[in-house]
Design a protein around this motif. Structure first.
Motif, mmCIF file in Angstrom:
data_model
loop_
_atom_site.group_PDB
_atom_site.id
_atom_site.type_symbol
_atom_site.label_atom_id
_atom_site.label_comp_id
_atom_site.label_asym_id
_atom_site.label_seq_id
_atom_site.Cartn_x
_atom_site.Cartn_y
_atom_site.Cartn_z
ATOM 1 N N VAL A 166 0.894 -1.073 0.009
ATOM 2 C CA VAL A 166 -0.026 0.046 0.244
ATOM 3 C C VAL A 166 0.937 1.170 0.130
ATOM 4 O O VAL A 166 2.028 1.262 0.257
ATOM 5 N N GLN A 167 0.463 2.449 -0.254
ATOM 6 C CA GLN A 167 1.038 3.577 -0.255
ATOM 7 C C GLN A 167 1.200 4.365 1.153
ATOM 8 O O GLN A 167 0.125 3.942 1.757
ATOM 9 N N ALA A 168 2.006 4.895 1.372
ATOM 10 C CA ALA A 168 2.030 5.704 2.553
ATOM 11 C C ALA A 168 0.829 6.437 2.859
ATOM 12 O O ALA A 168 0.282 6.963 2.021
ATOM 13 N N GLY A 169 0.365 6.547 3.999
ATOM 14 C CA GLY A 169 -0.730 7.129 4.531
ATOM 15 C C GLY A 169 -2.219 6.185 4.246
ATOM 16 O O GLY A 169 -3.239 6.669 5.020
ATOM 17 N N LYS B 106 3.461 4.215 7.360
ATOM 18 C CA LYS B 106 4.630 4.857 6.823
ATOM 19 C C LYS B 106 5.642 3.883 6.303
ATOM 20 O O LYS B 106 5.374 2.882 6.638
ATOM 21 N N SER B 107 6.698 4.502 5.449
ATOM 22 C CA SER B 107 7.646 3.396 5.087
ATOM 23 C C SER B 107 8.255 2.639 5.969
ATOM 24 O O SER B 107 8.736 1.650 5.689
ATOM 25 N N THR C 12 4.187 -3.980 2.917
ATOM 26 C CA THR C 12 5.235 -3.171 2.178
ATOM 27 C C THR C 12 4.268 -1.846 2.073
ATOM 28 O O THR C 12 3.599 -1.902 1.474
ATOM 29 N N ILE C 13 5.185 -0.681 2.415
ATOM 30 C CA ILE C 13 4.582 0.790 2.277
ATOM 31 C C ILE C 13 5.337 1.307 1.428
ATOM 32 O O ILE C 13 6.773 1.625 1.532
ATOM 33 N N SER C 14 4.882 1.805 0.253
ATOM 34 C CA SER C 14 5.492 2.355 -1.023
ATOM 35 C C SER C 14 5.340 4.055 -0.455
ATOM 36 O O SER C 14 4.509 4.427 -0.002
#
Length: 120
Positions: free
Chosen positions: A12-15, A86-87, A117-119
């Motif tokens: 997923v993306q940060a946030g 967060k990353s 995994t956070i991008s």
């Protein structure tokens, strides 16, 4: 024997948010605590959060206010709701449980882990 099976990891993306689940099965008489730990590449495994059968919770400082641990004792299941990711949350997340299969001795068990995994 007791097995712990995690699910809910991913990219997923940060946030954004993720919800992890872990189900314990097998020869279970009682579970007195369940929790989540994580291990990032090159780092030691660390506590994320734990919850007792009575509902008492404990969180790592790094996730306080962003993560919520909960459980369904009847289903031998523990959840971890993670928000505002967060990353630095990127890691393999492991489920842990202290399980009694007879008598009063609680043995620790671990799941195989689920990748988060956070991008950025």
């Amino acid at each position: 024997q007791v097995q712990l099976v995690e699910s809910g990891g991913g990219l997923v993306q940060a946030g954004e948010s993720l919800r992890l689940s872990c189900v314990a099965s097998g020869r279970i008489v009682s579970i007195n605590v369940m929790g989540w730990y994580r291990q990032a590449p090159g780092k030691q495994r660390e506590l994320v959060a734990t919850i007792t059968s009575g509902g008492s919770t404990n969180y790592a400082e790094s996730v306080k206010g962003r993560c919520t641990i909960s459980s369904d004792n009847a289903k031998n299941t523990v959840y971890l709701q993670m928000n505002s990711l967060k990353s630095e949350d990127t890691a393999v997340y492991y489920c842990h449980a202290a399980v009694a299969s007879g008598g009063y001795y609680f043995r620790p068990y671990w799941g195989e882990g689920t990748q988060v995994t956070i991008s950025s």
